[in-house]
Write an enzyme that holds these catalytic residues in place. Structure first.
Site, PDB file in Angstrom:
ATOM      1  N   CYS A 136      11.921 -29.846  46.575  1.00 10.59           N
ATOM      2  CA  CYS A 136      11.619 -29.223  47.866  1.00 10.59           C
ATOM      3  C   CYS A 136      10.136 -29.031  48.125  1.00 10.59           C
ATOM      4  O   CYS A 136       9.756 -28.547  49.197  1.00 10.59           O
ATOM      5  CB  CYS A 136      12.353 -27.889  47.981  1.00 10.59           C
ATOM      6  SG  CYS A 136      14.142 -28.081  47.901  1.00 10.59           S
ATOM      7  N   HIS A 188       7.925 -20.402  52.349  1.00  8.70           N
ATOM      8  CA  HIS A 188       9.061 -21.236  51.972  1.00  8.70           C
ATOM      9  C   HIS A 188      10.322 -20.624  52.566  1.00  8.70           C
ATOM     10  O   HIS A 188      11.135 -21.331  53.166  1.00  8.70           O
ATOM     11  CB  HIS A 188       9.167 -21.353  50.454  1.00  8.70           C
ATOM     12  CG  HIS A 188      10.251 -22.260  49.996  1.00  8.70           C
ATOM     13  ND1 HIS A 188      10.215 -23.618  50.209  1.00  8.70           N
ATOM     14  CD2 HIS A 188      11.421 -22.013  49.361  1.00  8.70           C
ATOM     15  CE1 HIS A 188      11.319 -24.171  49.722  1.00  8.70           C
ATOM     16  NE2 HIS A 188      12.061 -23.218  49.196  1.00  8.70           N
ATOM     17  N   GLU A 215       9.057 -14.881  46.373  1.00 11.75           N
ATOM     18  CA  GLU A 215       7.928 -15.268  47.225  1.00 11.75           C
ATOM     19  C   GLU A 215       7.127 -14.051  47.665  1.00 11.75           C
ATOM     20  O   GLU A 215       5.887 -14.084  47.697  1.00 11.75           O
ATOM     21  CB  GLU A 215       8.450 -16.039  48.436  1.00 11.75           C
ATOM     22  CG  GLU A 215       7.377 -16.765  49.205  1.00 11.75           C
ATOM     23  CD  GLU A 215       7.942 -17.755  50.207  1.00 11.75           C
ATOM     24  OE1 GLU A 215       7.135 -18.493  50.797  1.00 11.75           O
ATOM     25  OE2 GLU A 215       9.173 -17.800  50.404  1.00 11.75           O
ATOM     26  N   LYS A 243      12.435 -22.128  58.619  1.00 12.31           N
ATOM     27  CA  LYS A 243      13.778 -22.522  58.177  1.00 12.31           C
ATOM     28  C   LYS A 243      14.840 -21.698  58.880  1.00 12.31           C
ATOM     29  O   LYS A 243      16.008 -22.101  58.939  1.00 12.31           O
ATOM     30  CB  LYS A 243      13.906 -22.363  56.667  1.00 12.31           C
ATOM     31  CG  LYS A 243      13.086 -23.361  55.855  1.00 12.31           C
ATOM     32  CD  LYS A 243      13.328 -23.182  54.367  1.00 12.31           C
ATOM     33  CE  LYS A 243      12.508 -24.150  53.532  1.00 12.31           C
ATOM     34  NZ  LYS A 243      11.064 -23.817  53.514  1.00 12.31           N
ATOM     35  N   HIS A 254      16.852 -26.013  56.064  1.00 11.83           N
ATOM     36  CA  HIS A 254      16.073 -26.461  54.907  1.00 11.83           C
ATOM     37  C   HIS A 254      16.358 -27.942  54.664  1.00 11.83           C
ATOM     38  O   HIS A 254      17.416 -28.307  54.142  1.00 11.83           O
ATOM     39  CB  HIS A 254      16.464 -25.629  53.692  1.00 11.83           C
ATOM     40  CG  HIS A 254      15.611 -25.850  52.484  1.00 11.83           C
ATOM     41  ND1 HIS A 254      14.643 -26.835  52.405  1.00 11.83           N
ATOM     42  CD2 HIS A 254      15.572 -25.206  51.278  1.00 11.83           C
ATOM     43  CE1 HIS A 254      14.050 -26.781  51.233  1.00 11.83           C
ATOM     44  NE2 HIS A 254      14.605 -25.801  50.528  1.00 11.83           N
ATOM     45  N   PHE A 304      13.692 -26.582  43.312  1.00 12.07           N
ATOM     46  CA  PHE A 304      14.488 -26.655  42.093  1.00 12.07           C
ATOM     47  C   PHE A 304      13.760 -27.533  41.072  1.00 12.07           C
ATOM     48  O   PHE A 304      13.163 -28.556  41.414  1.00 12.07           O
ATOM     49  CB  PHE A 304      15.860 -27.253  42.391  1.00 12.07           C
ATOM     50  CG  PHE A 304      16.806 -26.308  43.075  1.00 12.07           C
ATOM     51  CD1 PHE A 304      16.505 -24.959  43.206  1.00 12.07           C
ATOM     52  CD2 PHE A 304      18.006 -26.764  43.578  1.00 12.07           C
ATOM     53  CE1 PHE A 304      17.382 -24.086  43.818  1.00 12.07           C
ATOM     54  CE2 PHE A 304      18.899 -25.895  44.197  1.00 12.07           C
ATOM     55  CZ  PHE A 304      18.587 -24.556  44.318  1.00 12.07           C
TER      56      PHE A 304
END
Length: 421
Positions: free
Chosen positions: A170, A310, A321, A342, A347, A406
């Site tokens: 990502c 994010h 975050e 998002k 996403h 990830f």
């Protein structure tokens, strides 16, 4: 401000995102804060826990792509080509030395749709263990290798310089732009077609995220399902899309009288070496990536005018975050407007980083910070200014974007107004 290195700037932007098939439609959608999330239409989602996604209403023929290209290429490559055409037109770049033009494209899952479709055909719907290759497309190899996307862009725009596909989950979209920035700085290219594309909305992808319960099961209320930093969030919403930026060496751009959106002034990356899908609660590695990006941009925390988070909408990410911002920016983290787009466009895995960098460039140009939609009941542990519901007019000289993927990938990038840099 870059220690005598060649400087890179953004001179063109192309975007295809849910609810917007162009740069301007994308901008209107995210600043309007109206989520483009619905029940999945690409296939029957009934068997799955999460049955919603942020889909693009993407018709390749509307972008001049031919039936032959549609047959040959996966959806993620087609979207990348369409975005690149818009970005080139926006840049005003009519000619460039082919040997001084490169490609840097990010993707997390490549040709997922084409590979799954062809396996279903070859295996007779999954019933045959020994598949029959005579029934698959002759272009299957191109779907297997993600590098085919960089090849297609290079051929389309006659780019004979360095070409690469960056696949870091990502964070791919941010990392691909960083690679372009490095190519400019190192003198390997004067122009780089940079960005990312992903079209992951397929049964196999939905099943993968269902297995780890990462996506939202809020199927009866899709538009409210993506809720970054909200106490009622239940996971992220899968999306798709692409963004391509024309990254150009500053003097090359100025010599042709190009309009400059912003300068790429800083980048930082870390791996958490912790867990495939888990994050440390203290946000240490992301905080370190932010500090590296800020240091390279020679900025103090107080200089930031906007942070594109994010903000995936999972409790683990949002709290991680928030901790990272506090670690990296100190008290200034409480004063800078932050938001997650998002909440509007979902996403799109590897593509989202480049889409968020496009949003940063437009925020600098237009002096508007897009909101975090659906943020109505803030999580007490996410106690920063996450710009709830409504866009905000703010002078943005420097914008930071962060990505967390990830595998433990953590990336941060700073865009700056050229005059401020």
């Amino acid at each position: 401000m870059n220690g005598g290195l060649r400087r890179s700037v953004v001179t063109g932007i192309g975007v295809i995102a849910p609810g917007g098939g162009s740069r301007e439609e994308f901008w209107q959608r995210i600043t309007g804060g109206k989520p483009a999330i619905r029940r999945i239409t690409a296939f029957d989602p009934e068997p799955f826990r999460s049955q919603i996604a942020a889909e693009c209403d993407f018709d390749p023929s509307a972008y001049g792509l031919t039936p032959r290209e549609v047959r040959r290429l996966d959806r993620f490559v087609l979207m990348a080509l369409a975005c690149a055409e818009e970005a080139f037109a926006d840049s005003g770049l009519t000619s460039a030395d082919p040997e001084r033009m490169g490609v840097s494209l990010g993707t997390a899952v490549g040709s997922t749709i084409r590979l799954e479709e062809e396996y279903v055909v070859a295996s007779n719907g999954g019933r045959d263990w020994v598949v029959d290759p005579t029934h698959v497309t002759p272009f299957l190899y191109q779907a297997l290798v993600p590098s085919s996307a960089a090849t297609e862009l290079a051929v389309r725009f006659h780019a004979q310089g360095p070409a690469a596909v960056i696949s870091t989950g990502c964070t791919s979209g941010i990392d691909a732009i960083a690679h372009a920035h490095t190519l400019i700085q190192d003198g390997e290219a004067d122009v780089v077609i940079a960005g990312a594309s992903d079209a992951p909305i397929s049964p196999i992808t939905v099943a993968c995220f269902d297995a780890i319960r990462a996506t939202s099961p809020r199927n009866t209320d899709p538009e409210q399902a993506s809720r970054p930093f909200d106490a009622d969030r239940q996971g992220f919403v899968l999306g798709e899309g692409a963004a391509v930026l024309i990254v150009e060496e500053l003097q090359h751009a100025l010599a042709r009288g190009a309009r400059v959106y912003c300068e790429i002034t800083g980048f930082g990356a870390r791996a958490n070496a912790f867990h495939m899908t888990g994050l440390r609660a203290d946000g240490f590695e992301l905080g370190e990536a932010i500090m590296e990006a800020m240091d390279r941009a020679r900025l103090a925390p107080e200089d930031l005018g906007y942070i594109s988070a994010h903000g995936s909408g999972t409790k683990q990410n949002d709290r991680h975050e928030t901790a990272a911002y506090k670690h990296a920016l100190g008290e200034a983290a409480r004063r800078v407007p932050i938001s997650s787009i998002k909440s509007v466009i979902g996403h799109s895995l590897g593509a989202i980083g480049s889409i968020e960098m496009a949003a940063c460039a437009l925020a600098i140009q237009r002096g508007v910070v897009p909101p975090t939609a659906n943020l109505t009941t803030p999580d007490p542990e996410c106690d920063l200014d996450y710009t709830p519901v409504t866009a905000r007019e703010v002078t943005v000289d420097h914008a930071l974007s962060t990505g967390s993927g990830f595998g433990g990938f953590q990336s941060a990038m700073v865009f700056s107004r050229l005059e401020a840099a």
